[in-house]
Design a protein around this motif. Structure first.
Motif, mmCIF file in Angstrom:
data_model
loop_
_atom_site.group_PDB
_atom_site.id
_atom_site.type_symbol
_atom_site.label_atom_id
_atom_site.label_comp_id
_atom_site.label_asym_id
_atom_site.label_seq_id
_atom_site.Cartn_x
_atom_site.Cartn_y
_atom_site.Cartn_z
ATOM 1 N N SER A 1 -3.245 2.205 -6.296
ATOM 2 C CA SER A 1 -2.011 1.526 -6.727
ATOM 3 C C SER A 1 -1.402 0.759 -5.481
ATOM 4 O O SER A 1 -0.738 -0.068 -5.918
ATOM 5 C CB SER A 1 -0.963 2.574 -7.177
ATOM 6 O OG SER A 1 -1.769 3.071 -8.464
ATOM 7 N N THR A 2 -1.614 1.620 -4.339
ATOM 8 C CA THR A 2 -1.069 0.963 -3.142
ATOM 9 C C THR A 2 -1.586 -0.620 -2.864
ATOM 10 O O THR A 2 -0.944 -1.509 -2.597
ATOM 11 C CB THR A 2 -1.186 1.672 -1.778
ATOM 12 O OG1 THR A 2 -0.751 3.026 -2.222
ATOM 13 C CG2 THR A 2 -0.756 1.107 -0.744
ATOM 14 N N TYR A 3 -3.208 -0.444 -3.074
ATOM 15 C CA TYR A 3 -3.683 -1.857 -2.872
ATOM 16 C C TYR A 3 -3.045 -2.856 -3.930
ATOM 17 O O TYR A 3 -2.576 -3.927 -3.448
ATOM 18 C CB TYR A 3 -5.075 -1.627 -3.213
ATOM 19 C CG TYR A 3 -5.900 -2.863 -3.042
ATOM 20 C CD1 TYR A 3 -5.909 -3.349 -2.086
ATOM 21 C CD2 TYR A 3 -7.157 -2.940 -3.639
ATOM 22 C CE1 TYR A 3 -6.875 -4.520 -1.493
ATOM 23 C CE2 TYR A 3 -8.252 -4.090 -3.573
ATOM 24 C CZ TYR A 3 -7.901 -4.796 -2.651
ATOM 25 O OH TYR A 3 -8.785 -5.929 -2.171
ATOM 26 N N VAL A 4 -2.959 -2.603 -5.259
ATOM 27 C CA VAL A 4 -2.443 -3.395 -6.417
ATOM 28 C C VAL A 4 -1.011 -3.954 -5.887
ATOM 29 O O VAL A 4 -0.780 -5.083 -5.951
ATOM 30 C CB VAL A 4 -2.613 -2.830 -7.900
ATOM 31 C CG1 VAL A 4 -1.802 -3.662 -8.565
ATOM 32 C CG2 VAL A 4 -3.916 -2.620 -7.958
ATOM 33 N N PHE A 5 -0.073 -2.948 -5.450
ATOM 34 C CA PHE A 5 1.099 -3.257 -5.297
ATOM 35 C C PHE A 5 1.313 -4.121 -4.133
ATOM 36 O O PHE A 5 2.191 -5.098 -4.307
ATOM 37 C CB PHE A 5 1.829 -1.841 -4.706
ATOM 38 C CG PHE A 5 3.363 -1.972 -4.558
ATOM 39 C CD1 PHE A 5 4.324 -1.860 -5.624
ATOM 40 C CD2 PHE A 5 3.760 -2.296 -3.201
ATOM 41 C CE1 PHE A 5 5.774 -1.918 -5.342
ATOM 42 C CE2 PHE A 5 5.456 -2.415 -2.966
ATOM 43 C CZ PHE A 5 6.027 -2.200 -3.970
ATOM 44 N N ILE A 6 0.794 -3.904 -2.976
ATOM 45 C CA ILE A 6 0.629 -4.805 -1.833
ATOM 46 C C ILE A 6 0.050 -6.237 -2.051
ATOM 47 O O ILE A 6 0.825 -7.286 -1.975
ATOM 48 C CB ILE A 6 -0.057 -4.337 -0.610
ATOM 49 C CG1 ILE A 6 0.501 -2.837 -0.255
ATOM 50 C CG2 ILE A 6 -0.203 -5.072 0.405
ATOM 51 C CD1 ILE A 6 -0.188 -2.281 0.987
#
Length: 534
Positions: free
Chosen positions: A301-306
């Motif tokens: 989710s962090t990857y998608v968010f950034i």
């Protein structure tokens, strides 16, 4: 960002006594088989293309032919885990680059000087700050796509309930069609400004038809196109920066300084223009999950968010600041070009020193709005399907054609009022997206934690198992109240907005919409869960 564990239990419709046929059809089940060992009746899952072809006997052959050509069959049905693609999420970043590195983004920056008399430094600072705030909302919703495998308006059902999801889908249909009108009008204006020979109406139709072709085929072709569309347009934007700065008189940083308000009036101008910038990027939030729900559930989710945050923020600020810079050119020819043909005329004047080459670049730039219009058209069709089961039974690609017809007619009818449409739509858009984001976020982080049971994803199409929606609808209504008392529009200025600056006021609509919804939703949802148990 925390990646909450999501539950995906077996549907309770699958029992030894049978199952609810209507509910299973909505999940992709069409017929049944009997197990000889225990005589248990269970459903057999079918792919969306098989479902549609079998359901529509008369058109089944046509549907099969279209699907064999690559037309996407899946609509708002959830994507099961074994049907996800492990493709690199970097493609999602490139999609957002293409969606926002377009002609449509340029006029957003121009509004700071055209409507609010802001100086260039103030305009740039407002764009960067408010767009960053809006990008947070879009990036958050994007993370829910891989986690749930659902479209955005379907995800909303887990907080607003099925009835609330219908209401939000209507809002989103109007929003995406409004964006589409802006795209086709600006693209048509630009084509017209190149020679004056092509009628504006014809330019609008050309741009709309090009977007329709991509949307008709759907998800795969959309991502292929959006993966590369930004490359050429980025080069043209850089050329425009250079040509504008070297034009007669060049950029004049202090051009609007004498007209810029001071004190409370300046605050009011910044807030109102900032609301437009926020709406320009938060407007992607109601569709953000539509384009990555095929990524595996274990995607970071962090990857998608950034990736989503910077995929939206970088191109929006880079391109809209160009519009702000061009508005500072004081050469009479440039000013007359803007007065006569809007931003399309100003861009044509900027590229005029290159003669035929400049006209060619204008043609390419005008067609860049296709990349911006594609997700609007695609998601509007999905939102129509999300209105309910009768709408879902009509294939997505047919709704795409209807959406195309509606916004093309609206674009032709409103072709002379582009700036007013842009300013009003962006401001109003920011109001409903603010309370929508707040409610979905509070539901996700407060009530859908693993310790609270997470998401029962198989319930997405069963109203009796979703929240009733009273809490979400009530919070949304309170958000609308906040927007009304805080809005500052030509047609109405709320009592709180009037307290900032002169009679025009300062727009606090999206801020108050979000705050009001954020305050009332947690206790309302707690009571709803306690009483209804869902």
């Amino acid at each position: 960002m925390e990646n909450h564990q999501l539950e995906d239990p077996q549907s309770s419709e699958m029992t030894k006594e049978g199952y609810n046929q209507s509910a299973l059809v909505d999940r992709g089940y069409e017929n049944e088989k009997t197990l000889d060992d225990d005589y248990e009746t269970v459903p057999v899952e079918r792919e969306p293309d098989q479902m549609l072809a079998a359901r529509h006997t008369f058109l089944g052959g046509l549907y099969r032919r279209l699907f064999s050509m690559g037309v996407e069959a899946r609509g708002v049905e959830r994507v099961p885990e074994d049907d996800r693609s492990p493709k690199n999420a970097i493609n999602n970043l490139l999609m957002w680059f293409s969606v926002n590195t377009v002609l449509t983004t340029i006029p957003i920056g121009a509004l700071g000087q055209a409507f609010f008399n802001l100086s260039l430094p103030t305009t740039i600072a407002t764009i960067m700050c408010f767009c960053a705030f809006g990008c947070l909302t879009t990036a958050f919703i994007a993370t829910l796509g891989p986690q749930t495998g659902c479209r955005t308006m379907v995800i909303a059902r887990f907080s607003f309930g099925y009835p609330g999801g219908v209401i939000l889908s209507i809002f989103n249909i109007l929003t995406q069609m409004g964006f589409s009108v802006i795209c086709v009008v600006l693209g048509g204006q630009t084509l017209y400004s190149i020679s004056g020979q092509l009628p504006l109406e014809a330019g609008i139709v050309i741009v709309a038809v090009c977007a329709l072709i991509i949307c008709f085929f759907g998800y795969d072709l959309l991502h292929i196109y959006e993966r590369y569309a930004f490359l050429v347009i980025t080069v043209i934007i850089i050329m425009l920066y250079a040509l504008g700065g070297s034009s007669p008189a060049g950029y004049d940083i202090s051009a609007q300084k004498a007209k810029e308000d001071t004190g409370a009036n300046l605050v009011a101008d910044v807030l109102t223009f900032g609301g437009i910038c926020f709406g320009a990027v938060s407007g992607w939030a109601p569709v953000a999950a539509d384009f990555n729900m095929r990524l595996p559930a274990n995607t970071s989710s962090t990857y998608v968010f950034i990736l989503t945050f910077f995929g939206v923020w970088i191109p929006v600020t880079f391109v809209s600041i160009l519009g702000a810079c061009l508005m500072t050119i004081q050469n009479p020819a440039y000013m007359d070009a803007y007065d006569a043909n809007g931003m399309g005329g100003l861009l044509a004047q900027t590229l005029a020193p290159w003669g035929g080459g400049g006209k060619f670049l204008m043609v390419v730039l005008s067609l860049s709005v296709i990349a911006n219009n594609v997700p609007n058209t695609y998601s509007a069709a999905l939102s129509i399907q999300a209105l309910g089961k009768p709408f879902q039974r009509v294939p997505r690609f047919l709704w795409t054609v209807l959406v195309f017809i509606i916004y093309t007619v609206a674009g032709v009818a409103g072709r002379e009022s582009f700036s007013a449409i842009l300013s009003n739509l962006m401001s109003i858009l920011s109001y409903w997206t603010a309370f929508f984001i707040v409610v979905v976020a509070e539901e996700h982080f407060l009530f859908r934690r693993p310790s609270q049971g997470g998401y029962n994803l198989e319930d997405y199409a069963t109203p009796s198992k979703l929240p009733p929606g009273y809490a979400g609808i009530f919070a949304g209504a309170c958000g609308i109240v906040g927007a009304v008392v805080g809005m500052a529009q030509v047609y109405y200025t709320g009592p709180i907005a009037k307290l900032i600056g002169d009679a025009a006021g300062g727009d606090l609509g999206f801020e108050l919409a979000g705050i009001f919804a954020a305050i009332v939703y947690p206790p309302a949802r707690w009571l709803e869960r306690r009483h209804f148990g869902r």
